[in-house]
Scaffold this active site. Structure first.
Site, mmCIF file in Angstrom:
data_model
loop_
_atom_site.group_PDB
_atom_site.id
_atom_site.type_symbol
_atom_site.label_atom_id
_atom_site.label_comp_id
_atom_site.label_asym_id
_atom_site.label_seq_id
_atom_site.Cartn_x
_atom_site.Cartn_y
_atom_site.Cartn_z
ATOM 1 N N GLY A 33 0.486 -1.043 -0.233
ATOM 2 C CA GLY A 33 0.318 -0.282 -0.152
ATOM 3 C C GLY A 33 0.852 0.616 -0.271
ATOM 4 C CG ASP B 31 -4.593 -7.959 -4.390
ATOM 5 O OD1 ASP B 31 -5.174 -7.890 -3.624
ATOM 6 O OD2 ASP B 31 -5.813 -8.768 -5.345
ATOM 7 C CG ASP C 26 -0.264 0.819 -3.815
ATOM 8 O OD1 ASP C 26 -1.769 0.634 -4.124
ATOM 9 O OD2 ASP C 26 -0.388 1.350 -2.821
ATOM 10 C CB ILE C 27 -3.539 -2.483 -6.334
ATOM 11 C CG1 ILE C 27 -4.149 -3.494 -7.050
ATOM 12 C CG2 ILE C 27 -4.725 -1.543 -5.834
ATOM 13 C CD1 ILE C 27 -5.417 -4.536 -6.450
ATOM 14 C CE1 TYR D 42 -10.063 2.928 7.445
ATOM 15 C CE2 TYR D 42 -10.752 4.545 9.497
ATOM 16 C CZ TYR D 42 -9.702 3.657 9.205
ATOM 17 O OH TYR D 42 -8.498 4.252 9.019
HETATM 18 N N1 SER Z 1 -8.496 9.308 7.980
HETATM 19 C C1 SER Z 1 -9.173 8.338 8.362
HETATM 20 C C2 SER Z 1 -10.636 8.349 8.099
HETATM 21 O O1 SER Z 1 -11.626 9.246 7.854
HETATM 22 C C3 SER Z 1 -9.314 7.976 10.549
HETATM 23 O O2 SER Z 1 -8.056 6.832 10.166
HETATM 24 O O3 SER Z 1 -11.029 7.625 7.576
#
Ligand code: SER
Length: 310
Positions: free
Chosen positions: A9, A53, A35-36, A143
């Site tokens: 990445g 990947d 990175d991809i 996330y």
């Molecule tokens: N900067 C990130 C986001 O906004 C938070 O870790 O998703």
């Protein structure tokens, strides 16, 4: 020991600056960017770039073996706002990429790995101010769930297999070399580019949406400093703090240099994400354990950003 470093990445917002700094510290020939997607000129020209990947365990394994990698930075991830649009894809990328690299570590294919967590790992039930290192964590974004779960997996591999894995919980990161994509804190980068381009900015968070933020140089220094510490007895996903900022304060800092700059607000779905996260972070354990200390405040950062975002 001579390090052979792999950044997975490497062309993202953090990966770009991390790779360039590691190349400066350890030699261009010892830091492979992968990175991809290809990255900016500086990344592509300063050392080896390999297309990779992060979810392809076989490809990652072959690369670790063929380049005798000793240290890995696993930076591939989908950020919070994009992840809310495609939750299953976000989960798949964020978890598969991490679990692949942890498993390869268990097999002994490298010595040490860095994996980033985030303030997004906290949720609405965590204390908002000076959020402690150890507290109730119940993230409400996909996330955040992937970051919190990732921390638990890292802890599991450290405890069960003795894997040397290290983590910080990054705040929103502000930088100009590579732009973020799909994060809730992206406004804090966009605002500088738009200030220079149009002298005005429409913010997708409300004026008082205070979040923990940090200038990229501080975040990169935290990363390689933590990696350089002797092996730690317990895994911790370290809280690190820089500044605590909202869009109004950022616009005031910009107006000190560009008096005609104006800001307006049109909060969208990202406002709810921001409201679920801490406003400020208690980083006393990072300070005590490895002397963490940020160097940039808002006005210093604004000067650098306005000088470079043109
Ligand atoms: N900067 C990130 C986001 O906004 C938070 O870790 O998703």
């Amino acid at each position: 020991m001579k390090q052979h470093i792999l950044v997975i990445g490497a062309c993202g917002q953090i990966g770009t600056e991390l790779t360039l700094k590691l190349r400066q510290l350890f030699g261009n020939e010892n830091v492979i960017a992968s990175d991809i997607h290809p990255g900016n000129q500086e990344i592509m020209q300063s050392g080896l770039f390999l297309n990779l990947d992060a979810t392809d365990a076989t490809a990652v394994k072959e690369l670790l073996i063929s380049h005798k990698i000793t240290q890995v930075y696993m930076m591939a991830a989908m950020l919070s706002a994009t992840a809310e649009k495609i939750p299953m894809k976000a989960w798949d990328l964020n978890m598969t990429a991490l679990l692949n690299i942890l498993e390869l570590g268990r097999e002994g294919l490298y010595n040490q790995v860095f994996w980033p967590s985030s303030i997004g790992a906290f949720g609405p039930t965590s204390p908002k101010e000076h959020t402690p290192q150890n507290t109730l964590m119940s993230p409400t974004t996909v996330y955040g769930i992937s970051k919190y779960t990732g921390e638990l997996w890292c802890q599991y591999y450290a405890n069960r297999y003795g894997l040397d894995v290290r983590t910080v919980r990054y705040p929103g990161l502000i930088s100009y070399k590579a732009q973020p994509g799909g994060g809730t804190t992206d406004y804090a980068v966009e605002i500088y580019f738009e200030a220079l381009k149009a002298n005005k900015y429409t913010c997708f968070l409300s004026e008082n949406a205070t979040l923990p933020m940090m200038y990229m140089d501080d975040a990169i220094r935290a990363t390689y400093t933590l990696m350089a510490q002797p092996k730690m007895a317990v895994y911790k996903a370290y809280n690190i703090a820089g500044m605590s900022l909202n869009p109004k304060e950022m616009s005031k800092s910009i107006q000190k240099q560009l008096p005609d700059f104006s800001i307006s607000y049109q909060p969208d779905f990202r406002q709810a994400i921001a409201e679920s996260w801490p406003k400020s972070i208690d980083d006393s354990e990072a300070k005590a354990d490895w002397n963490w200390k940020p160097e940039f405040d808002l006005d210093r950062m604004t000067k650098v950003m306005l000088a470079h975002c043109k």
